[in-house]
Design a protein around this motif. Structure first.
Motif, PDB file in Angstrom:
ATOM      1  N   THR A 102       6.165   7.531  -4.346  1.00 32.57           N
ATOM      2  CA  THR A 102       5.154   6.631  -3.783  1.00 32.57           C
ATOM      3  C   THR A 102       3.809   7.338  -3.648  1.00 32.57           C
ATOM      4  OG1 THR A 102       6.812   5.343  -2.606  1.00 32.57           O
ATOM      5  CG2 THR A 102       4.583   5.224  -1.746  1.00 32.57           C
ATOM      6  N   LEU A 103       3.851   8.619  -3.339  1.00 29.98           N
ATOM      7  CA  LEU A 103       2.605   9.383  -3.184  1.00 29.98           C
ATOM      8  C   LEU A 103       1.902   9.593  -4.524  1.00 29.98           C
ATOM      9  CD1 LEU A 103       3.855  12.002  -0.575  1.00 29.98           C
ATOM     10  CD2 LEU A 103       2.552   9.898  -0.151  1.00 29.98           C
ATOM     11  N   GLY A 107       7.809   4.369  -6.243  1.00 24.70           N
ATOM     12  CA  GLY A 107       8.619   4.168  -5.044  1.00 24.70           C
ATOM     13  C   GLY A 107       9.262   2.793  -5.021  1.00 24.70           C
ATOM     14  N   GLU A 108       8.473   1.777  -5.323  1.00 19.66           N
ATOM     15  CA  GLU A 108       9.010   0.407  -5.339  1.00 19.66           C
ATOM     16  C   GLU A 108      10.181   0.297  -6.311  1.00 19.66           C
ATOM     17  OE1 GLU A 108       5.622  -1.873  -6.542  1.00 19.66           O
ATOM     18  OE2 GLU A 108       4.673  -1.778  -4.574  1.00 19.66           O
ATOM     19  N   PHE A 141       5.670   4.006   1.601  1.00 28.31           N
ATOM     20  CA  PHE A 141       6.150   5.323   2.034  1.00 28.31           C
ATOM     21  C   PHE A 141       6.993   5.180   3.304  1.00 28.31           C
ATOM     22  CE2 PHE A 141       5.743   9.249   4.469  1.00 28.31           C
ATOM     23  CZ  PHE A 141       5.996  10.229   3.516  1.00 28.31           C
ATOM     24  N   ASP A 195       2.450   7.302  -7.339  1.00 25.40           N
ATOM     25  CA  ASP A 195       2.110   5.927  -7.713  1.00 25.40           C
ATOM     26  C   ASP A 195       3.066   5.020  -6.950  1.00 25.40           C
ATOM     27  OD1 ASP A 195       1.872   3.379  -8.918  1.00 25.40           O
ATOM     28  OD2 ASP A 195       1.382   4.256 -10.868  1.00 25.40           O
ATOM     29  N   VAL A 196       2.523   4.092  -6.210  1.00 26.34           N
ATOM     30  CA  VAL A 196       3.331   3.236  -5.343  1.00 26.34           C
ATOM     31  C   VAL A 196       4.416   2.493  -6.126  1.00 26.34           C
ATOM     32  CG1 VAL A 196       1.869   1.183  -5.381  1.00 26.34           C
ATOM     33  CG2 VAL A 196       3.162   1.713  -3.334  1.00 26.34           C
ATOM     34  N   ARG A 197       4.145   2.199  -7.385  1.00 22.43           N
ATOM     35  CA  ARG A 197       5.128   1.475  -8.206  1.00 22.43           C
ATOM     36  C   ARG A 197       6.383   2.298  -8.466  1.00 22.43           C
ATOM     37  NH1 ARG A 197       0.807  -0.067 -12.647  1.00 22.43           N
ATOM     38  NH2 ARG A 197       0.402   2.088 -12.131  1.00 22.43           N
ATOM     39  N   THR A 226       0.855  -1.197   0.000  1.00 24.99           N
ATOM     40  CA  THR A 226       0.000   0.000   0.000  1.00 24.99           C
ATOM     41  C   THR A 226       0.889   1.246   0.000  1.00 24.99           C
ATOM     42  OG1 THR A 226      -0.077   0.108   2.408  1.00 24.99           O
ATOM     43  CG2 THR A 226      -1.842  -1.153   1.308  1.00 24.99           C
ATOM     44  N   THR A 227       0.292   2.369  -0.341  1.00 28.86           N
ATOM     45  CA  THR A 227       1.032   3.632  -0.375  1.00 28.86           C
ATOM     46  C   THR A 227       1.680   3.927   0.975  1.00 28.86           C
ATOM     47  OG1 THR A 227      -0.422   4.528  -2.085  1.00 28.86           O
ATOM     48  CG2 THR A 227       0.831   6.121  -0.786  1.00 28.86           C
TER      49      THR A 227
END
Length: 195
Positions: free
Chosen positions: A161-162, A168-169, A107, A164-166, A102-103
């Protein structure tokens, strides 16, 4: 003077415990078919990434400590500060994996990675300051491009991440891959000094 061996042994022990805690979070799925493993993939993925990060820190810490002759109180506290942030990795790893990235979980994972990188930088500088103007570590690190770029990438990953979570990943995986490339600077400097 504080014994360097004790600091290294304590650090090794804490990192071993961190990895043990993370692996204990991997639950065996109910059922004996390959399809039963599908529910474990997010947890396993977060475990693999975190295992790589802990291994990178252990490896780099080991090399860095090869340059240290004596340990000051400042170095001890800087090392404890690093271990604090690394000890949070099992928590954020478990939270991220259990909640399918999840976001909020990714994060927070990024925040812990950023704080660990800052703590490592503080430890590095404490060692350099303790060694004085002829610091072996300072000479070995040179401009330390990877060390300076990594926190910037972590911040980009956290902000990404804020969006699109992808994002950040992907950035957190990128930083891990960046550090998987063996860093020979310290080894090479120590070889030069021994000749």
């Amino acid at each position: 003077m504080i014994n360097k061996g004790r600091l290294e042994a304590f650090t090794d022990g804490v990192l071993a415990i961190i990895i043990t805690i993370m692996v204990l979070e991997l639950k065996v799925p109910h059922g004996g078919d390959f399809k039963d493993l599908q529910g474990v993939f997010p947890v396993f993925g977060s475990y693999v990434l975190s295992f790589i990060y802990v291994a990178i820190y252990w490896n780099n810490h080991h090399h860095m400590m090869q340059t240290v002759k004596e340990v000051s109180g400042t170095i001890l506290w800087a090392n404890i500060h690093l271990l604090f942030w690394l000890s949070l990795i099992p928590f954020v790893t478990g939270w991220m994996g259990e909640n399918d990235f999840t976001t909020a979980s990714v994060f927070l994972y990024g925040i812990v990675l950023l704080c660990a990188a800052i703590a490592y930088f503080i430890l590095q500088n404490a060692i350099i300051k303790n060694q004085g103007k002829d610091s072996i570590l300072k000479a070995a690190l040179g401009r330390d491009i990877k060390g300076k770029v990594s926190p910037i990438l972590y911040v980009c990953g956290i902000v990404g991440t804020l969006v699109d979570v992808r994002i950040g990943e992907a950035i957190f995986v990128l930083v891990a891959l960046l550090w998987l490339i063996p860093d020979k600077r310290i080894e090479n400097k120590l070889k030069d000094l021994s000749q």
